[in-house]
Design an enzyme around this catalytic site. Structure first.
Site, mmCIF file in Angstrom:
data_model
loop_
_atom_site.group_PDB
_atom_site.id
_atom_site.type_symbol
_atom_site.label_atom_id
_atom_site.label_comp_id
_atom_site.label_asym_id
_atom_site.label_seq_id
_atom_site.Cartn_x
_atom_site.Cartn_y
_atom_site.Cartn_z
ATOM 1 N N LYS A 25 0.831 -1.208 0.000
ATOM 2 C CA LYS A 25 0.000 0.000 0.000
ATOM 3 C C LYS A 25 0.864 1.256 0.000
ATOM 4 O O LYS A 25 0.540 2.244 -0.662
ATOM 5 C CB LYS A 25 -0.943 -0.022 1.205
ATOM 6 N N ASP A 40 -11.310 2.378 4.030
ATOM 7 C CA ASP A 40 -11.561 0.937 3.898
ATOM 8 C C ASP A 40 -13.039 0.669 3.622
ATOM 9 O O ASP A 40 -13.404 -0.416 3.162
ATOM 10 C CB ASP A 40 -11.142 0.208 5.175
ATOM 11 N N GLN A 71 -4.906 -1.729 9.719
ATOM 12 C CA GLN A 71 -4.683 -3.032 9.102
ATOM 13 C C GLN A 71 -5.243 -4.144 9.987
ATOM 14 O O GLN A 71 -4.914 -4.245 11.165
ATOM 15 C CB GLN A 71 -3.189 -3.257 8.857
#
Length: 281
Positions: free
Chosen positions: A54, A121, A98
């Site tokens: 990422k 997200d 995460q």
């Protein structure tokens, strides 16, 4: 029939080129680059690989990015406080925590702490609710990426029968909502489904998101169906496998995603797209 490959890696690269152009256009008008903050808790090797990818994506498109790598012993309160600080940071447009998190951390509380406007997200109840009400804002990244893969097939989605295997909050459920929004008739199969094979065989689109190698054999695939394999597992030799028996399914499907190189790159590019949207609103 031999299926055409939905090459997520190539499609994602094209989309990153478009995002880079948008960032350059912002700069030309005096706007700062979009900012993404990633919080990584502990030292899970797989999570570290994902976070590294990422960060490289952000560098490629010209984003400002930071990674906060926290101890696995971080407390719930400390992690929530870090998120609240990022919520008010004007240089940060997107916040990603995460997953998975250590067992002592309540992941639901962590997601709820993120400002929905920075929830790149797409996991916050506000954003899932917006999608359910057909008023989408920031959309869950993997379903969003999959919808762009489906667009690439140029197949009419309105009226199509779609079966999603797996009903997780982060994937299966928002995936079903995305397909409903596109006009599909959706079946969501889960661990209590009596005959998953039967609902898969009737589908024009089969999306499997379970993480169980070999779950979907070729005879579950209707001739001409589109097959999207989200599941990913690693064998003892380190080789990656999907839910779908690729060699069998590709003899029936019209389009199929490989593992790796299918859904994963599209998930990452959807994160970049969401961050750009968050920076622009």
């Amino acid at each position: 029939m031999a299926a055409q490959i939905l090459d997520g890696k190539r499609i994602a690269q094209d989309l990153r080129t478009e995002i880079r152009q948008a960032v350059d256009d912002r700069a030309a008008t005096g706007l700062r680059p979009p900012g993404l903050a990633v919080l990584l808790v502990g030292s899970d090797p797989v999570s570290e690989i994902y976070v590294g990818a990422k960060r490289r994506d952000c560098e490629q498109v010209g984003y400002h990015s930071i990674v906060q790598h926290l101890s696995a012993n971080v407390t719930q309160e400390d992690l929530e406080e870090r998120i609240r600080a990022l919520n008010t940071d004007p240089s940060i447009d997107g916040i990603l925590v995460q997953l998975p998190l250590p067992e002592h951390i309540d992941a639901h509380r962590i997601i709820d702490t993120i400002d929905p406007r920075k929830d790149v997200d797409g996991f916050h109840p506000y954003n899932i609710g917006r999608l359910a009400l057909r008023r989408p804002a920031l959309r869950s990244c993997t379903p969003k990426g999959i919808m762009q893969l489906l667009e690439h097939t140029n197949i009419e989605l309105k009226g199509a029968e779609a079966t999603v295997i797996g009903a997780s909050n982060h994937l299966g459920r928002p995936m079903g909502l995305e397909l409903l929004l596109a006009g599909c008739t959706v079946t969501l199969a889960h661990k209590f489904t009596r005959d998953t094979g039967a609902v898969a065989r009737n589908a024009d689109i089969v999306i499997s998101a379970v993480g169980k190698r070999g779950l979907v054999p070729g005879d579950w695939i209707k001739p001409g169906a589109i097959v999207i394999d989200v599941g990913i597992t690693r064998d003892d030799d380190g080789k990656l496998h999907g839910d779908v028996v690729f060699e069998e399914a590709s003899q029936h499907a019209s389009w199929i995603t490989p593992v790796p190189g299918g859904v994963g790159p599209m998930t990452r590019v959807a994160l970049l797209q969401n961050t750009l949207i968050a920076a622009s609103t």
